[in-house]
Motif scaffolding. Structure first.
Motif, short mmCIF file in Angstrom:
data_model
loop_
_atom_site.label_atom_id
_atom_site.label_comp_id
_atom_site.label_asym_id
_atom_site.label_seq_id
_atom_site.Cartn_x
_atom_site.Cartn_y
_atom_site.Cartn_z
N ASP A 1 -8.86 -2.38 2.90
CA ASP A 1 -7.05 -2.84 3.32
C ASP A 1 -6.97 -4.08 2.98
OD1 ASP A 1 -7.97 -4.11 5.58
OD2 ASP A 1 -7.84 -3.29 6.92
N LEU B 1 -12.60 -4.35 -3.05
CA LEU B 1 -12.23 -3.37 -1.93
C LEU B 1 -13.42 -2.15 -1.05
CD1 LEU B 1 -10.13 -2.12 -0.72
CD2 LEU B 1 -9.97 -0.62 -2.79
N SER B 2 -13.23 -2.66 -0.08
CA SER B 2 -14.48 -1.24 0.70
C SER B 2 -14.13 0.09 0.49
CB SER B 2 -14.69 -2.64 2.13
OG SER B 2 -13.63 -1.82 2.34
N TYR B 3 -14.70 0.75 0.36
CA TYR B 3 -15.05 2.61 -0.01
C TYR B 3 -15.92 2.33 0.99
CZ TYR B 3 -16.95 2.83 -3.85
OH TYR B 3 -18.50 2.63 -4.58
N SER C 1 -10.46 4.31 3.23
CA SER C 1 -11.27 3.22 1.91
C SER C 1 -10.65 1.46 2.70
CB SER C 1 -9.63 2.87 0.44
OG SER C 1 -9.89 4.15 -0.29
N ASP D 1 -5.89 -1.72 -7.37
CA ASP D 1 -6.63 -0.28 -6.54
C ASP D 1 -6.08 1.61 -6.76
OD1 ASP D 1 -9.80 0.23 -6.61
OD2 ASP D 1 -8.70 1.58 -5.20
N ASP E 1 -9.64 -7.50 3.32
CA ASP E 1 -10.86 -7.08 2.37
C ASP E 1 -10.57 -8.08 1.16
OD1 ASP E 1 -11.96 -5.10 3.54
OD2 ASP E 1 -11.66 -4.11 1.96
N ASN F 1 0.86 -1.24 -0.39
CA ASN F 1 0.24 -0.11 -0.02
C ASN F 1 1.04 1.62 -0.06
OD1 ASN F 1 -2.21 1.93 2.32
ND2 ASN F 1 -2.62 1.74 0.05
#
Length: 400
Positions: free
Chosen positions: A208, A231-233, A206, A175, A211, A130
Protein backbone atom coordinates in the motif's frame (compact mmCIF):
# COMPACT_ATOMS: atom_id res chain seq x y z
CA UNK A 1 -20.40 4.37 14.00
CA UNK A 2 -17.36 6.30 15.12
CA UNK A 3 -14.55 6.38 17.63
CA UNK A 4 -12.05 8.86 19.01
CA UNK A 5 -8.65 7.99 20.43
CA UNK A 6 -6.14 10.04 22.40
CA UNK A 7 -2.81 8.57 23.51
CA UNK A 8 -0.34 10.51 25.59
CA UNK A 9 2.46 9.09 27.71
CA UNK A 10 6.03 9.53 28.83
CA UNK A 11 8.70 6.81 28.85
CA UNK A 12 12.11 6.83 30.50
CA UNK A 13 14.87 4.61 29.03
CA UNK A 14 18.61 4.05 29.40
CA UNK A 15 21.07 3.45 26.51
CA UNK A 16 24.86 3.35 26.86
CA UNK A 17 24.63 5.08 30.24
CA UNK A 18 22.51 7.95 28.86
CA UNK A 19 19.01 8.61 30.23
CA UNK A 20 16.38 9.26 27.56
CA UNK A 21 12.97 10.83 28.07
CA UNK A 22 10.34 10.03 25.39
CA UNK A 23 7.04 11.90 25.13
CA UNK A 24 4.24 10.82 22.78
CA UNK A 25 0.98 12.54 21.92
CA UNK A 26 -1.27 10.95 19.29
CA UNK A 27 -4.91 11.77 18.50
CA UNK A 28 -7.08 9.93 15.96
CA UNK A 29 -10.71 9.44 15.02
CA UNK A 30 -12.77 7.23 12.70
CA UNK A 31 -16.27 7.65 11.24
CA UNK A 32 -17.93 4.72 9.48
CA UNK A 33 -21.31 4.03 7.90
CA UNK A 34 -22.52 0.55 6.84
CA UNK A 35 -25.59 -0.31 4.78
CA UNK A 36 -26.89 -3.69 3.66
CA UNK A 37 -30.02 -4.90 1.93
CA UNK A 38 -31.12 -8.33 0.67
CA UNK A 39 -34.07 -9.81 -1.19
CA UNK A 40 -35.04 -12.99 -3.04
CA UNK A 41 -36.26 -13.59 -6.60
CA UNK A 42 -37.10 -17.17 -7.57
CA UNK A 43 -34.02 -19.29 -6.74
CA UNK A 44 -31.71 -16.28 -6.37
CA UNK A 45 -30.93 -14.42 -3.16
CA UNK A 46 -29.55 -10.92 -3.79
CA UNK A 47 -27.51 -8.77 -1.44
CA UNK A 48 -26.11 -5.24 -1.58
CA UNK A 49 -23.57 -3.99 0.96
CA UNK A 50 -21.99 -0.55 1.22
CA UNK A 51 -19.33 0.82 3.53
CA UNK A 52 -18.08 4.42 3.71
CA UNK A 53 -15.27 5.25 6.09
CA UNK A 54 -13.24 8.32 6.97
CA UNK A 55 -10.43 8.34 9.52
CA UNK A 56 -7.64 10.72 10.44
CA UNK A 57 -4.74 11.26 12.80
CA UNK A 58 -4.71 15.07 12.83
CA UNK A 59 -1.98 15.30 15.42
CA UNK A 60 0.85 13.02 16.39
CA UNK A 61 4.36 13.60 17.62
CA UNK A 62 7.19 11.85 19.43
CA UNK A 63 9.87 13.85 21.25
CA UNK A 64 13.06 12.27 22.63
CA UNK A 65 15.51 14.11 24.87
CA UNK A 66 18.49 12.93 26.89
CA UNK A 67 20.27 14.35 29.91
CA UNK A 68 23.40 15.17 27.93
CA UNK A 69 21.88 17.01 24.93
CA UNK A 70 23.01 14.16 22.70
CA UNK A 71 22.76 14.27 18.91
CA UNK A 72 20.11 11.53 19.16
CA UNK A 73 17.57 14.10 20.41
CA UNK A 74 14.73 14.48 17.90
CA UNK A 75 11.10 15.46 17.35
CA UNK A 76 8.98 13.36 14.96
CA UNK A 77 5.70 14.86 13.73
CA UNK A 78 3.13 12.89 11.74
CA UNK A 79 -0.47 13.14 10.58
CA UNK A 80 -2.64 11.19 8.17
CA UNK A 81 -6.14 10.91 6.75
CA UNK A 82 -7.98 8.20 4.86
CA UNK A 83 -11.21 7.93 2.91
CA UNK A 84 -12.55 4.54 1.83
CA UNK A 85 -15.68 3.29 0.12
CA UNK A 86 -16.47 -0.36 -0.59
CA UNK A 87 -19.52 -1.53 -2.53
CA UNK A 88 -20.55 -5.17 -3.04
CA UNK A 89 -23.39 -6.75 -4.96
CA UNK A 90 -23.82 -10.52 -4.78
CA UNK A 91 -26.20 -13.21 -5.98
CA UNK A 92 -26.61 -16.65 -4.40
CA UNK A 93 -28.23 -19.56 -6.23
CA UNK A 94 -29.36 -22.79 -4.56
CA UNK A 95 -30.42 -25.99 -6.29
CA UNK A 96 -30.88 -29.19 -4.30
CA UNK A 97 -27.50 -29.79 -2.63
CA UNK A 98 -25.56 -27.19 -4.59
CA UNK A 99 -24.98 -23.52 -3.80
CA UNK A 100 -23.35 -20.86 -5.96
CA UNK A 101 -22.26 -17.40 -4.76
CA UNK A 102 -21.39 -14.64 -7.24
CA UNK A 103 -20.10 -11.52 -5.41
CA UNK A 104 -18.71 -8.50 -7.26
CA UNK A 105 -16.93 -5.81 -5.22
CA UNK A 106 -15.48 -2.36 -5.83
CA UNK A 107 -13.19 -0.46 -3.48
CA UNK A 108 -11.73 3.04 -3.68
CA UNK A 109 -9.45 4.57 -1.06
CA UNK A 110 -7.51 7.81 -0.78
CA UNK A 111 -4.66 8.01 1.71
CA UNK A 112 -2.52 10.96 2.76
CA UNK A 113 0.44 10.45 5.11
CA UNK A 114 2.75 13.25 6.25
CA UNK A 115 5.76 13.02 8.53
CA UNK A 116 8.47 15.48 9.51
CA UNK A 117 11.65 14.63 11.42
CA UNK A 118 13.93 17.41 12.68
CA UNK A 119 17.09 15.28 13.03
CA UNK A 120 18.13 14.09 10.60
CA UNK A 121 15.85 16.35 8.56
CA UNK A 122 13.43 14.08 6.70
CA UNK A 123 9.98 14.81 5.26
CA UNK A 124 7.35 12.48 3.80
CA UNK A 125 4.33 13.89 2.00
CA UNK A 126 2.58 10.89 0.46
CA UNK A 127 -0.78 10.87 -1.31
CA UNK A 128 -2.15 7.70 -2.87
CA UNK A 129 -5.28 6.50 -4.66
CA UNK A 130 -6.17 2.84 -4.76
CA UNK A 131 -8.86 1.14 -6.87
CA UNK A 132 -9.71 -2.54 -6.49
CA UNK A 133 -12.29 -4.58 -8.39
CA UNK A 134 -12.73 -8.27 -7.68
CA UNK A 135 -15.08 -11.07 -8.61
CA UNK A 136 -15.01 -14.05 -6.23
CA UNK A 137 -17.34 -16.87 -7.35
CA UNK A 138 -17.75 -19.78 -4.93
CA UNK A 139 -19.38 -23.18 -5.39
CA UNK A 140 -20.39 -25.59 -2.63
CA UNK A 141 -21.81 -29.11 -2.72
CA UNK A 142 -23.10 -30.91 0.39
CA UNK A 143 -23.87 -34.62 0.18
CA UNK A 144 -27.53 -35.41 1.05
CA UNK A 145 -26.36 -37.45 4.06
CA UNK A 146 -23.56 -34.93 4.78
CA UNK A 147 -21.05 -37.64 3.90
CA UNK A 148 -18.80 -35.02 2.38
CA UNK A 149 -18.65 -31.30 1.59
CA UNK A 150 -16.82 -29.74 -1.36
CA UNK A 151 -16.19 -26.01 -1.62
CA UNK A 152 -14.23 -24.17 -4.31
CA UNK A 153 -13.68 -20.47 -4.99
CA UNK A 154 -11.49 -18.12 -6.99
CA UNK A 155 -10.83 -14.45 -6.23
CA UNK A 156 -10.25 -12.69 -9.57
CA UNK A 157 -8.87 -9.24 -8.77
CA UNK A 158 -7.62 -6.07 -10.46
CA UNK A 159 -5.65 -3.70 -8.24
CA UNK A 160 -4.52 -0.19 -9.28
CA UNK A 161 -2.37 2.09 -7.11
CA UNK A 162 -1.19 5.62 -7.88
CA UNK A 163 1.18 7.25 -5.37
CA UNK A 164 3.19 10.45 -5.14
CA UNK A 165 5.64 11.48 -2.42
CA UNK A 166 6.51 15.21 -2.45
CA UNK A 167 8.88 14.95 0.50
CA UNK A 168 12.66 14.80 0.86
CA UNK A 169 13.01 11.89 -1.58
CA UNK A 170 10.26 12.67 -4.05
CA UNK A 171 8.79 10.08 -6.38
CA UNK A 172 5.67 9.38 -8.41
CA UNK A 173 4.62 5.88 -9.32
CA UNK A 174 1.62 3.86 -10.46
CA UNK A 175 1.10 0.11 -10.49
CA UNK A 176 -1.60 -2.07 -12.04
CA UNK A 177 -1.86 -5.74 -11.09
CA UNK A 178 -4.16 -8.63 -12.06
CA UNK A 179 -4.29 -11.74 -9.89
CA UNK A 180 -6.25 -14.95 -9.28
CA UNK A 181 -6.38 -16.53 -5.82
CA UNK A 182 -8.03 -20.00 -5.83
CA UNK A 183 -9.25 -21.95 -2.80
CA UNK A 184 -10.35 -25.58 -2.41
CA UNK A 185 -11.94 -27.26 0.64
CA UNK A 186 -12.96 -30.90 1.15
CA UNK A 187 -14.49 -32.51 4.24
CA UNK A 188 -15.13 -36.28 4.28
CA UNK A 189 -16.93 -38.09 7.09
CA UNK A 190 -15.33 -41.49 6.54
CA UNK A 191 -17.34 -43.10 9.33
CA UNK A 192 -19.20 -41.98 12.45
CA UNK A 193 -15.85 -42.14 14.25
CA UNK A 194 -13.45 -40.51 11.79
CA UNK A 195 -13.30 -37.38 9.67
CA UNK A 196 -10.77 -36.21 7.10
CA UNK A 197 -10.57 -32.56 6.11
CA UNK A 198 -8.25 -30.73 3.75
CA UNK A 199 -7.94 -27.28 2.21
CA UNK A 200 -5.58 -25.73 -0.32
CA UNK A 201 -5.23 -22.04 -1.15
CA UNK A 202 -3.05 -19.73 -3.22
CA UNK A 203 -3.12 -16.07 -2.23
CA UNK A 204 -1.79 -12.89 -3.83
CA UNK A 205 -1.20 -9.75 -1.75
CA UNK A 206 0.09 -6.30 -2.69
CA UNK A 207 1.46 -3.48 -0.54
CA UNK A 208 0.00 0.00 0.00
CA UNK A 209 1.04 3.65 0.25
CA UNK A 210 3.19 2.80 3.28
CA UNK A 211 5.72 1.31 0.86
CA UNK A 212 6.50 4.84 -0.37
CA UNK A 213 7.54 6.47 2.92
CA UNK A 214 11.07 6.92 1.57
CA UNK A 215 12.28 9.43 4.17
CA UNK A 216 13.31 8.12 7.61
CA UNK A 217 10.72 7.85 10.39
CA UNK A 218 11.67 7.43 14.06
CA UNK A 219 9.56 5.76 16.76
CA UNK A 220 12.09 5.95 19.62
CA UNK A 221 15.73 6.83 20.36
CA UNK A 222 16.96 3.56 18.83
CA UNK A 223 14.88 2.61 15.77
CA UNK A 224 14.80 4.32 12.37
CA UNK A 225 12.75 2.97 9.46
CA UNK A 226 12.18 3.93 5.84
CA UNK A 227 11.06 2.34 2.58
CA UNK A 228 12.67 2.23 -0.84
CA UNK A 229 9.65 3.23 -2.92
CA UNK A 230 9.14 -0.26 -4.35
CA UNK A 231 5.67 -1.76 -4.03
CA UNK A 232 5.79 -5.01 -2.08
CA UNK A 233 3.90 -8.11 -3.13
CA UNK A 234 3.54 -11.62 -1.76
CA UNK A 235 2.46 -14.91 -3.30
CA UNK A 236 1.68 -17.66 -0.79
CA UNK A 237 0.60 -21.29 -1.01
CA UNK A 238 -1.03 -23.05 1.94
CA UNK A 239 -2.10 -26.69 2.33
CA UNK A 240 -3.70 -28.25 5.39
CA UNK A 241 -4.68 -31.84 6.18
CA UNK A 242 -6.68 -32.67 9.32
CA UNK A 243 -7.83 -36.03 10.68
CA UNK A 244 -9.77 -36.76 13.83
CA UNK A 245 -10.91 -40.03 15.34
CA UNK A 246 -13.25 -40.38 18.28
CA UNK A 247 -14.84 -43.10 20.38
CA UNK A 248 -17.40 -41.13 22.42
CA UNK A 249 -18.58 -44.10 24.49
CA UNK A 250 -15.01 -44.94 25.51
CA UNK A 251 -14.10 -41.24 25.83
CA UNK A 252 -11.09 -41.42 23.46
CA UNK A 253 -10.35 -38.53 21.07
CA UNK A 254 -7.44 -38.33 18.60
CA UNK A 255 -6.67 -35.59 16.09
CA UNK A 256 -3.74 -34.89 13.79
CA UNK A 257 -2.81 -31.92 11.58
CA UNK A 258 -0.25 -31.30 8.88
CA UNK A 259 0.22 -27.73 7.63
CA UNK A 260 2.52 -26.51 4.86
CA UNK A 261 3.16 -22.86 3.95
CA UNK A 262 5.29 -21.44 1.15
CA UNK A 263 5.43 -17.70 0.47
CA UNK A 264 7.47 -15.63 -1.95
CA UNK A 265 8.05 -11.88 -1.65
CA UNK A 266 9.97 -9.39 -3.77
CA UNK A 267 11.47 -7.61 -0.75
CA UNK A 268 13.42 -8.68 2.31
CA UNK A 269 13.69 -6.62 5.51
CA UNK A 270 17.22 -5.44 6.25
CA UNK A 271 18.58 -4.34 9.64
CA UNK A 272 21.58 -2.00 9.68
CA UNK A 273 22.89 -2.13 13.23
CA UNK A 274 25.13 0.70 14.45
CA UNK A 275 26.38 1.70 17.91
CA UNK A 276 23.37 3.86 18.78
CA UNK A 277 20.66 2.99 16.24
CA UNK A 278 18.99 0.27 14.19
CA UNK A 279 17.91 1.19 10.66
CA UNK A 280 15.15 -1.00 9.22
CA UNK A 281 14.43 -0.92 5.49
CA UNK A 282 13.48 -3.33 2.70
CA UNK A 283 15.88 -4.58 0.04
CA UNK A 284 14.82 -5.69 -3.43
CA UNK A 285 15.52 -9.41 -3.12
CA UNK A 286 13.33 -12.44 -3.97
CA UNK A 287 12.74 -13.96 -0.54
CA UNK A 288 11.23 -17.42 -0.05
CA UNK A 289 9.79 -18.54 3.31
CA UNK A 290 8.84 -22.19 3.80
CA UNK A 291 7.28 -23.83 6.87
CA UNK A 292 5.91 -27.25 7.80
CA UNK A 293 4.04 -28.14 11.01
CA UNK A 294 2.84 -31.54 12.22
CA UNK A 295 0.64 -31.93 15.33
CA UNK A 296 -0.75 -35.03 17.07
CA UNK A 297 -3.00 -34.91 20.12
CA UNK A 298 -4.63 -37.72 22.16
CA UNK A 299 -7.29 -37.05 24.80
CA UNK A 300 -8.88 -39.42 27.29
CA UNK A 301 -11.76 -38.54 29.62
CA UNK A 302 -12.21 -40.47 32.87
CA UNK A 303 -15.82 -39.76 33.74
CA UNK A 304 -15.65 -41.69 37.04
CA UNK A 305 -13.27 -39.10 38.50
CA UNK A 306 -14.33 -36.20 36.22
CA UNK A 307 -10.84 -35.85 34.73
CA UNK A 308 -9.56 -35.08 31.22
CA UNK A 309 -5.95 -35.87 30.23
CA UNK A 310 -4.41 -34.73 26.93
CA UNK A 311 -0.98 -35.63 25.56
CA UNK A 312 0.34 -34.25 22.30
CA UNK A 313 3.40 -33.68 20.20
CA UNK A 314 4.37 -31.11 17.57
CA UNK A 315 7.13 -30.83 14.98
CA UNK A 316 7.95 -27.64 13.09
CA UNK A 317 10.47 -27.00 10.33
CA UNK A 318 11.17 -23.77 8.52
CA UNK A 319 13.67 -22.00 6.31
CA UNK A 320 14.10 -18.51 4.90
CA UNK A 321 16.61 -15.69 4.60
CA UNK A 322 17.59 -12.78 6.83
CA UNK A 323 19.45 -9.60 5.97
CA UNK A 324 21.77 -7.74 8.33
CA UNK A 325 23.94 -4.82 7.23
CA UNK A 326 22.87 -5.71 3.66
CA UNK A 327 24.36 -9.20 3.91
CA UNK A 328 21.74 -11.83 3.07
CA UNK A 329 22.13 -15.23 4.72
CA UNK A 330 19.99 -18.38 4.79
CA UNK A 331 18.32 -19.46 8.03
CA UNK A 332 16.91 -22.84 9.06
CA UNK A 333 14.96 -23.93 12.10
CA UNK A 334 13.42 -27.03 13.69
CA UNK A 335 11.50 -27.62 16.88
CA UNK A 336 10.12 -30.63 18.73
CA UNK A 337 7.48 -30.21 21.42
CA UNK A 338 5.65 -32.41 23.91
CA UNK A 339 2.40 -30.93 25.23
CA UNK A 340 0.35 -32.12 28.18
CA UNK A 341 -2.82 -30.90 29.81
CA UNK A 342 -4.84 -32.17 32.80
CA UNK A 343 -8.21 -30.88 33.98
CA UNK A 344 -9.51 -32.66 37.08
CA UNK A 345 -12.56 -32.04 39.24
CA UNK A 346 -12.79 -35.18 41.38
CA UNK A 347 -15.05 -33.47 43.92
CA UNK A 348 -17.49 -30.55 43.56
CA UNK A 349 -15.40 -28.30 45.82
CA UNK A 350 -12.03 -28.64 44.03
CA UNK A 351 -10.71 -28.20 40.48
CA UNK A 352 -7.11 -28.66 39.31
CA UNK A 353 -5.63 -27.56 35.97
CA UNK A 354 -2.14 -28.29 34.63
CA UNK A 355 -0.49 -27.22 31.36
CA UNK A 356 2.99 -28.44 30.44
CA UNK A 357 5.25 -27.82 27.45
CA UNK A 358 8.71 -29.26 26.70
CA UNK A 359 10.39 -27.88 23.55
CA UNK A 360 13.72 -28.35 21.78
CA UNK A 361 14.58 -25.63 19.24
CA UNK A 362 17.36 -26.02 16.72
CA UNK A 363 18.54 -23.06 14.64
CA UNK A 364 21.18 -22.78 11.92
CA UNK A 365 22.32 -19.34 10.81
CA UNK A 366 25.51 -18.38 8.94
CA UNK A 367 26.80 -21.98 9.34
CA UNK A 368 26.40 -21.70 13.12
CA UNK A 369 24.05 -24.19 14.80
CA UNK A 370 22.36 -23.62 18.14
CA UNK A 371 20.07 -25.76 20.28
CA UNK A 372 17.78 -24.50 23.02
CA UNK A 373 15.85 -26.60 25.51
CA UNK A 374 12.93 -25.00 27.32
CA UNK A 375 9.99 -26.16 29.36
CA UNK A 376 7.05 -24.43 31.03
CA UNK A 377 4.48 -25.52 33.59
CA UNK A 378 1.27 -23.83 34.69
CA UNK A 379 -0.68 -24.93 37.76
CA UNK A 380 -4.11 -23.69 38.80
CA UNK A 381 -6.13 -24.74 41.81
CA UNK A 382 -9.73 -23.59 42.37
CA UNK A 383 -11.51 -24.24 45.68
CA UNK A 384 -15.24 -23.89 46.30
CA UNK A 385 -15.61 -24.55 50.07
CA UNK A 386 -19.20 -23.32 50.13
CA UNK A 387 -21.68 -21.57 47.84
CA UNK A 388 -20.65 -18.10 46.75
CA UNK A 389 -17.04 -18.52 47.94
CA UNK A 390 -14.21 -19.11 45.44
CA UNK A 391 -10.48 -19.43 46.20
CA UNK A 392 -7.94 -19.28 43.36
CA UNK A 393 -4.30 -20.35 43.53
CA UNK A 394 -1.73 -20.83 40.79
CA UNK A 395 1.90 -20.93 39.78
CA UNK A 396 3.83 -20.60 36.52
CA UNK A 397 7.29 -22.04 35.94
CA UNK A 398 9.42 -21.21 32.88
CA UNK A 399 12.92 -22.55 32.23
CA UNK A 400 15.17 -21.82 29.24
Amino acid sequence: TGNLGIKKYEVLSLLDGINFNQNENIKDFLIRNDFTSSWRTNNFRWNIASCIEYGATPEGYIEVEDDKNNVNNFIQHANSKRFLTKETVSAAYEHKNSRLWLPLSFLYSNNVIKSELNYPIAINNVAGNNVQIWFAPQYEYIHPMRKYVVRASANIKWDYLNVENKGTYSLKQSDSRFSISPYLYFNWNISPSSTLRTQISYLNRSGDVGDFLTAPVRTDNLNISYKTGVLSYQKSFNAMLHYDFKLPLDMWFINADMIYDNSRTNLITNNDIADSSIEVSPILYPNNLENFTGILNITKIFSSINTKISLGGAYMWGRGSVSQNEIILPQYGQSYSILSKIIAKPWPFIEFDYDGNLTINRMKFNNISEELLSHSHSFKLNLFPFKGFHVKMGADILWK
